[in-house]
Design a protein around this motif. Structure first.
Motif, PDB file in Angstrom:
ATOM      1  N   LYS A 237       1.045  -1.132  -0.043  1.00  0.00           N
ATOM      2  CA  LYS A 237       0.045  -0.130   0.032  1.00  0.00           C
ATOM      3  C   LYS A 237       0.928   1.288  -0.047  1.00  0.00           C
ATOM      4  N   GLY A 238       0.665   2.250  -0.792  1.00  0.00           N
ATOM      5  CA  GLY A 238       1.315   3.403  -1.035  1.00  0.00           C
ATOM      6  C   GLY A 238       2.323   3.336  -1.943  1.00  0.00           C
ATOM      7  N   PHE A 239       3.191   2.105  -2.316  1.00  0.00           N
ATOM      8  CA  PHE A 239       3.976   1.768  -3.302  1.00  0.00           C
ATOM      9  C   PHE A 239       3.511   1.217  -4.649  1.00  0.00           C
ATOM     10  N   PHE A 240       2.602   0.390  -4.699  1.00  0.00           N
ATOM     11  CA  PHE A 240       2.176  -0.360  -5.622  1.00  0.00           C
ATOM     12  C   PHE A 240       0.784  -0.729  -5.579  1.00  0.00           C
ATOM     13  N   PRO A 241      -0.218  -0.263  -6.390  1.00  0.00           N
ATOM     14  CA  PRO A 241      -1.565  -0.355  -6.370  1.00  0.00           C
ATOM     15  C   PRO A 241      -1.880  -2.000  -6.768  1.00  0.00           C
ATOM     16  N   ILE A 242      -2.549  -2.654  -5.902  1.00  0.00           N
ATOM     17  CA  ILE A 242      -3.036  -4.138  -6.300  1.00  0.00           C
ATOM     18  C   ILE A 242      -4.206  -4.361  -5.229  1.00  0.00           C
ATOM     19  N   SER A 243      -5.057  -5.165  -5.857  1.00  0.00           N
ATOM     20  CA  SER A 243      -6.332  -5.361  -4.896  1.00  0.00           C
ATOM     21  C   SER A 243      -6.313  -6.924  -4.776  1.00  0.00           C
ATOM     22  N   GLY A 244      -5.890  -7.323  -3.588  1.00  0.00           N
ATOM     23  CA  GLY A 244      -5.858  -8.489  -2.982  1.00  0.00           C
ATOM     24  C   GLY A 244      -7.154  -9.187  -3.267  1.00  0.00           C
ATOM     25  N   LEU A 245      -8.458  -8.630  -2.884  1.00  0.00           N
ATOM     26  CA  LEU A 245      -9.625  -9.172  -2.982  1.00  0.00           C
ATOM     27  C   LEU A 245     -10.232  -9.650  -4.149  1.00  0.00           C
ATOM     28  N   LEU A 246      -9.801  -8.685  -5.284  1.00  0.00           N
ATOM     29  CA  LEU A 246      -9.997  -9.082  -6.420  1.00  0.00           C
ATOM     30  C   LEU A 246      -9.302 -10.231  -6.962  1.00  0.00           C
ATOM     31  N   GLY A 247      -7.816 -10.255  -6.629  1.00  0.00           N
ATOM     32  CA  GLY A 247      -7.180 -11.551  -6.866  1.00  0.00           C
ATOM     33  C   GLY A 247      -7.698 -12.506  -6.309  1.00  0.00           C
ATOM     34  N   VAL A 248      -8.283 -12.547  -5.102  1.00  0.00           N
ATOM     35  CA  VAL A 248      -8.851 -13.632  -4.858  1.00  0.00           C
ATOM     36  C   VAL A 248     -10.098 -14.213  -5.369  1.00  0.00           C
ATOM     37  N   MET A 249     -10.914 -13.192  -5.955  1.00  0.00           N
ATOM     38  CA  MET A 249     -11.938 -13.794  -6.678  1.00  0.00           C
ATOM     39  C   MET A 249     -11.407 -14.257  -8.290  1.00  0.00           C
ATOM     40  N   ALA A 250     -10.749 -13.576  -8.651  1.00  0.00           N
ATOM     41  CA  ALA A 250      -9.982 -14.059  -9.958  1.00  0.00           C
ATOM     42  C   ALA A 250      -9.265 -15.667  -9.712  1.00  0.00           C
ATOM     43  N   LEU A 251      -8.734 -15.782  -8.744  1.00  0.00           N
ATOM     44  CA  LEU A 251      -8.126 -17.040  -8.392  1.00  0.00           C
ATOM     45  C   LEU A 251      -9.427 -18.229  -8.397  1.00  0.00           C
ATOM     46  N   GLY A 252     -10.418 -17.938  -7.984  1.00  0.00           N
ATOM     47  CA  GLY A 252     -11.314 -18.748  -8.293  1.00  0.00           C
ATOM     48  C   GLY A 252     -11.985 -18.891  -9.545  1.00  0.00           C
ATOM     49  N   GLY A 253     -11.916 -17.769 -10.073  1.00  0.00           N
ATOM     50  CA  GLY A 253     -12.439 -17.841 -11.506  1.00  0.00           C
ATOM     51  C   GLY A 253     -11.726 -18.752 -12.341  1.00  0.00           C
ATOM     52  N   ILE A 254     -10.434 -18.555 -12.165  1.00  0.00           N
ATOM     53  CA  ILE A 254      -9.405 -19.385 -13.289  1.00  0.00           C
ATOM     54  C   ILE A 254      -9.394 -20.768 -12.850  1.00  0.00           C
ATOM     55  N   ILE A 255      -9.634 -21.223 -11.737  1.00  0.00           N
ATOM     56  CA  ILE A 255      -9.703 -22.597 -11.255  1.00  0.00           C
ATOM     57  C   ILE A 255     -10.886 -23.069 -11.974  1.00  0.00           C
ATOM     58  N   LEU A 256     -12.099 -22.406 -11.770  1.00  0.00           N
ATOM     59  CA  LEU A 256     -13.308 -22.765 -12.426  1.00  0.00           C
ATOM     60  C   LEU A 256     -13.152 -23.057 -14.106  1.00  0.00           C
ATOM     61  N   LYS A 257     -12.529 -22.003 -14.807  1.00  0.00           N
ATOM     62  CA  LYS A 257     -12.165 -22.134 -16.155  1.00  0.00           C
ATOM     63  C   LYS A 257     -11.140 -23.411 -16.547  1.00  0.00           C
ATOM     64  N   LEU A 258     -10.268 -23.621 -15.845  1.00  0.00           N
ATOM     65  CA  LEU A 258      -9.020 -24.581 -16.087  1.00  0.00           C
ATOM     66  C   LEU A 258      -9.492 -25.862 -15.394  1.00  0.00           C
ATOM     67  N   TYR A 259     -10.095 -25.992 -14.453  1.00  0.00           N
ATOM     68  CA  TYR A 259     -10.122 -27.442 -13.801  1.00  0.00           C
ATOM     69  C   TYR A 259     -11.393 -27.254 -13.028  1.00  0.00           C
ATOM     70  N   PRO A 260     -12.744 -27.293 -13.899  1.00  0.00           N
ATOM     71  CA  PRO A 260     -14.264 -27.249 -13.189  1.00  0.00           C
ATOM     72  C   PRO A 260     -14.570 -28.246 -12.358  1.00  0.00           C
ATOM     73  N   ILE A 261     -14.025 -29.480 -12.501  1.00  0.00           N
ATOM     74  CA  ILE A 261     -14.418 -30.632 -11.715  1.00  0.00           C
ATOM     75  C   ILE A 261     -13.903 -30.430 -10.296  1.00  0.00           C
ATOM     76  N   LEU A 262     -12.665 -29.817 -10.156  1.00  0.00           N
ATOM     77  CA  LEU A 262     -12.100 -29.260  -8.994  1.00  0.00           C
ATOM     78  C   LEU A 262     -12.818 -28.247  -8.367  1.00  0.00           C
ATOM     79  N   ALA A 263     -13.112 -27.134  -9.102  1.00  0.00           N
ATOM     80  CA  ALA A 263     -13.973 -26.291  -8.742  1.00  0.00           C
ATOM     81  C   ALA A 263     -15.142 -26.551  -8.185  1.00  0.00           C
ATOM     82  N   LYS A 264     -15.971 -27.415  -8.596  1.00  0.00           N
ATOM     83  CA  LYS A 264     -17.322 -28.051  -8.148  1.00  0.00           C
ATOM     84  C   LYS A 264     -17.040 -28.639  -6.737  1.00  0.00           C
ATOM     85  N   ARG A 265     -16.033 -29.646  -6.526  1.00  0.00           N
ATOM     86  CA  ARG A 265     -15.758 -30.436  -5.306  1.00  0.00           C
ATOM     87  C   ARG A 265     -15.291 -29.280  -4.185  1.00  0.00           C
ATOM     88  N   ILE A 266     -14.382 -28.136  -4.567  1.00  0.00           N
ATOM     89  CA  ILE A 266     -14.045 -27.221  -3.528  1.00  0.00           C
ATOM     90  C   ILE A 266     -14.974 -26.309  -3.206  1.00  0.00           C
TER      91      ILE A 266
END
Length: 391
Positions: A237-266
């Motif tokens: 914070k104050g040095f480099f702008p990055i949204s960790g919470l949006l990163g969390v949501m994107a992490l879930g989204g890419i798991i759903l796209k690349l590994y949908p079977i795992l996404a459903k289980r977890i």
């Protein structure tokens, strides 16, 4: 602290069940639990648990935003590209502008104080909106037109935009002037947050496909990675702008796209984690809601909140104009975008602590906004979606 945890869970589940039986959202019972047990009423919660309240609420938000990513199909979101982008900033902008114009007339405060008040009031609550949109996606209501996906994405980014404005306005009050680069940090934080989530998600999918790991261990690893991403945002914070919470949501989204079977289980396992996280989130939101501040609330405060909500809903209608949504679907979208809770509970008291002359008024408006809009917005979503959306 053990007594506090027991009281939060037992009283929270009891009051939540009572409200559900009354056909009202269970979160009302959870917020009421926090108010009753909190320091402004019975004062039964250990100060130690209140001191880490922010961290506990953030953990709950991480859980629900990761689940949001696991249910957000990117191809569905593309159906509402332009409206989804407008929803991230236009409703909050409308709300902040109208509060900045009206608050000096209603309360005699300065324009800068009114802008701070507008920023406190302007954020939607992902803690209320996101789990309900996940439920709609899973049940199929509005999913064909991407309505819950659009609301879910907008609510997740809306907070980033509003908090940056809030920080900028407070900086102006402290004499630091308005920093244009802080506004520029909003799109950068969104971009780098999403990029971080996609890269981390890609690596984790590769590892999970290569190494056999129990799903329970995967959940713990994913949670740990999510905590690291949010911590990275704090450290940079104050040095480099990055949204960790949006990163969390994107992490879930890419798991759903690349590994949908795992996404459903977890997702099944994370839904169970959310049962407990939800209780702590809303009970602790209630515990930091200073109901004593309501003694200063008058008709003008209520009127300001209602007018700001009207303008917020107008902005939502403008955001979704030109789409194939029916009037009923647009009405649902506007109503679903009104609840406020988590951000107001987190920053509502900061102006008072930092010596803003209107700080007491800002806290009062924040508390009343939670009490009015959280139950009304949640109830509207729960009672209207079957009537206003197509399955």
């Amino acid at each position: 602290m053990l007594l506090s945890i027991a009281l939060i869970l037992i009283v929270g589940f009891i009051l939540s069940s009572i409200f559900i039986r009354l056909r009202l959202p269970g979160l009302l019972g959870l917020i009421l639990t926090g108010i009753i047990l909190g320091p402004y009423y019975l004062d039964l919660l250990d100060p130690k648990i209140l001191s880490i309240s922010t961290d506990i609420r953030q953990i709950a938000l991480i859980v629900i935003l990761f689940r949001a990513g696991l249910t957000m199909n990117i191809s569905d979101l593309k159906k509402n590209g332009r409206p989804a982008i407008l929803m991230t900033f236009l409703p909050a902008t409308f709300e902040i502008i109208i509060v900045t114009l009206l608050a000096p007339i209603f309360f005699g405060i300065s324009t800068l104080e009114a802008a701070i008040l507008g920023a406190v009031l302007g954020a939607v609550s992902p803690a209320i909106v996101v789990p309900r949109m996940i439920g709609l996606i899973e049940s199929g209501y509005g999913k064909a037109k991407g309505i819950p996906q659009m609301i879910l994405a907008g609510a997740s980014v809306d907070d980033v935009f509003v908090i940056v404005l809030f920080t900028s306005f407070l900086g102006m009050f402290q004499g630091n002037g308005f920093d244009f680069f802080s506004l520029l940090s909003v799109p950068l934080a969104i971009f780098f947050g999403l990029l971080l989530g996609v890269l981390v998600g890609y690596i984790m999918v590769k590892l999970f496909k290569y190494f056999h790991i129990r799903d329970t261990v995967k959940v713990l690893l994913i949670l740990s990675i999510c905590f690291l991403m949010v911590s990275l945002e704090e450290n940079l914070k104050g040095f480099f702008p990055i949204s960790g919470l949006l990163g969390v949501m994107a992490l879930g989204g890419i798991i759903l796209k690349l590994y949908p079977i795992l996404a459903k289980r977890i997702n099944t396992k994370f839904s169970k984690v959310w049962l407990g996280a939800e209780v702590f989130l809303f009970v602790l939101v209630g515990s930091v809601t200073d109901i004593t501040a309501l003694s200063e609330a008058g008709l003008a405060v209520v009127l300001l909140i209602l007018i700001s909500l009207v303008f917020r809903m107008i902005a939502v209608f403008l955001s979704v104009s030109g789409t194939n949504l029916t009037f009923k679907e647009k009405l649902f979208t506007a109503g679903a975008y009104t609840p406020k809770a988590t951000v107001q509970a987190a920053i509502g008291s900061l102006p008072l602590a930092m010596g803003v002359p209107a700080g007491s008024l800002i806290l009062t408006v924040a508390v009343l906004a939670i009490i009015l809009t959280a139950p009304l917005g949640a109830t509207f979503i729960d009672l209207s979606y079957k009537k206003l959306l197509e399955k």
